[in-house]
Scaffold this active site. Structure first.
Site, PDB file in Angstrom:
ATOM      1  N   ASP A 157       0.857  -1.187   0.000  1.00  0.00           N
ATOM      2  CA  ASP A 157       0.000   0.000   0.000  1.00  0.00           C
ATOM      3  C   ASP A 157       0.889   1.231   0.000  1.00  0.00           C
ATOM      4  OD1 ASP A 157      -1.918   1.974   0.410  1.00  0.00           O
ATOM      5  OD2 ASP A 157      -2.074   1.596   2.567  1.00  0.00           O
ATOM      6  N   ALA A 158       1.026   1.861  -1.167  1.00  0.00           N
ATOM      7  CA  ALA A 158       1.923   3.012  -1.325  1.00  0.00           C
ATOM      8  C   ALA A 158       1.137   4.303  -1.165  1.00  0.00           C
ATOM      9  CB  ALA A 158       2.614   2.959  -2.684  1.00  0.00           C
ATOM     10  N   ASN A 169       0.962   8.552   0.330  1.00  0.00           N
ATOM     11  CA  ASN A 169       1.744   9.768   0.133  1.00  0.00           C
ATOM     12  C   ASN A 169       2.868   9.924   1.149  1.00  0.00           C
ATOM     13  OD1 ASN A 169       0.384  11.209  -2.125  1.00  0.00           O
ATOM     14  ND2 ASN A 169      -1.388  11.029  -0.769  1.00  0.00           N
ATOM     15  N   ILE A 177       4.892   3.797   2.746  1.00  0.00           N
ATOM     16  CA  ILE A 177       4.523   2.591   2.007  1.00  0.00           C
ATOM     17  C   ILE A 177       4.489   1.446   3.008  1.00  0.00           C
ATOM     18  CG2 ILE A 177       5.106   0.996   0.153  1.00  0.00           C
ATOM     19  CD1 ILE A 177       6.554   3.216  -1.259  1.00  0.00           C
ATOM     20  N   VAL A 178       3.368   0.731   3.041  1.00  0.00           N
ATOM     21  CA  VAL A 178       3.218  -0.411   3.935  1.00  0.00           C
ATOM     22  C   VAL A 178       3.354  -1.690   3.122  1.00  0.00           C
ATOM     23  CG1 VAL A 178       1.678  -1.629   5.522  1.00  0.00           C
ATOM     24  CG2 VAL A 178       1.726   0.878   5.507  1.00  0.00           C
ATOM     25  N   ASP A 184      -6.287   3.741  -2.851  1.00  0.00           N
ATOM     26  CA  ASP A 184      -6.338   3.393  -1.439  1.00  0.00           C
ATOM     27  C   ASP A 184      -7.751   3.504  -0.883  1.00  0.00           C
ATOM     28  OD1 ASP A 184      -6.299   6.165  -1.806  1.00  0.00           O
ATOM     29  OD2 ASP A 184      -5.085   6.558  -0.019  1.00  0.00           O
ATOM     30  N   ASP A 228     -10.676   7.265   7.055  1.00  0.00           N
ATOM     31  CA  ASP A 228      -9.284   6.820   6.939  1.00  0.00           C
ATOM     32  C   ASP A 228      -8.371   7.972   7.349  1.00  0.00           C
ATOM     33  OD1 ASP A 228      -6.862   5.682   6.354  1.00  0.00           O
ATOM     34  OD2 ASP A 228      -7.373   5.125   4.300  1.00  0.00           O
ATOM     35  N   THR A 241       1.396  27.944  26.133  1.00  0.00           N
ATOM     36  CA  THR A 241       1.379  27.811  24.675  1.00  0.00           C
ATOM     37  C   THR A 241       1.233  26.363  24.229  1.00  0.00           C
ATOM     38  OG1 THR A 241       2.710  29.810  24.396  1.00  0.00           O
ATOM     39  CG2 THR A 241       2.680  28.262  22.561  1.00  0.00           C
TER      40      THR A 241
END
Length: 260
Positions: A6-7, A9, A12-13, A110, A130, A187
């Site tokens: 699974d590529a 942005n 990549i898995v 995806d 997702d 802050t």
């Protein structure tokens, strides 16, 4: 065994599956310049660490939203696993679902793969969220048709934009604030409240509007690496499925080979 890739942005898995069960999973930063040889060296070492031989991989399927990365991933499959990879959305790996939107070809691989898995695992109307580089909210009806959705900046993108645009603001970890108060006293706490609770409020608001528009009982399924970050702090998810995209790739592989 099947190697599902699974590529995205950002990352990549790579997942190794046997009979649709995930046996191992690895993640690497997305870089379209990375060659097939570089992937192979990295992946070969990880396979060995998990006790698997490269020869155990007999099939490869790829989903990508980064076109420039595809060629090197295909070369990886051909050169080092001696197999012709399947690419999600390209023949013979058709979606097998209706894309009932104005521009079907623009739906990311995806998203389509994730919705296929969500529908297979959860019959009925669905909102599939997702959490990735972008956060997508997609509506799948009870027939399995994609009806449309929403694309919003991912929480990391939101934080990056804030820190980049405001020179005096520090980079903070994305996590739930230490207290339930939404009035920050310094802050960092103010940023944590704004980023975390602001993001939760946005997703809850969008889900509520989508439910009202659908007008039928609808299940909310969350996926993506950051889904578990919000799971304990909101009641909007009916179920969290971290590996829907990988599971969708396994479903497409079976459909292409055995007509499942």
């Amino acid at each position: 065994m099947l190697l599902a890739i699974d590529a995205g942005n950002t990352n990549i898995v790579f997942a190794l599956l046997e009979d649709k069960a995930i046996k191992a999973r690895w993640r690497i930063a997305t870089d379209p310049r990375r060659t097939a040889d570089e992937y192979a060296v990295w992946l070969h070492q990880l396979l060995n660490l998990e006790g698997y031989d490269r020869a155990a991989v007999t099939g490869v399927i790829i989903a990508t939203v980064v076109p420039r990365a595809l060629h090197n991933l295909q070369t990886l499959a051909r050169k080092y696993f001696n197999t012709e990879p399947l690419v999600a959305g390209e023949p013979p790996v058709e979606w097998g679902m209706a894309l009932d939107v104005l521009e079907p070809k623009s739906v990311g691989a995806d998203r389509a793969v994730t919705m296929i898995a969500a529908h297979a695992r959860h019959p009925g109307d669905l909102i599939v969220i997702d959490f990735g580089t972008a956060t997508t909210l997609d509506v799948v009806d009870y027939t399995g048709a994609y009806k449309g959705g929403i694309i919003a900046p991912g929480i990391n993108l939101s934080l990056d934009a804030l820190v980049t645009a405001a020179a005096k603001l520090p980079r903070i970890a994305i996590e739930a604030p230490a207290t339930a108060s939404v009035i920050g006293r310094d802050t960092v706490s103010q940023m944590q409240i704004g980023i975390f609770w602001g993001y939760v409020a946005m997703i809850e608001g969008l889900v509520a509007r989508m439910k009202a528009e659908v007008g039928r009982p609808i299940k909310v399924v969350a996926t993506g690496g950051l889904a578990i970050l919000f799971e304990q702090h909101t009641a909007m998810f009916d179920v969290v499925e971290p590996d829907l995209t990988i599971q969708g790739l396994a479903i497409l592989w079976d459909r292409a080979h055995i007509g499942a």
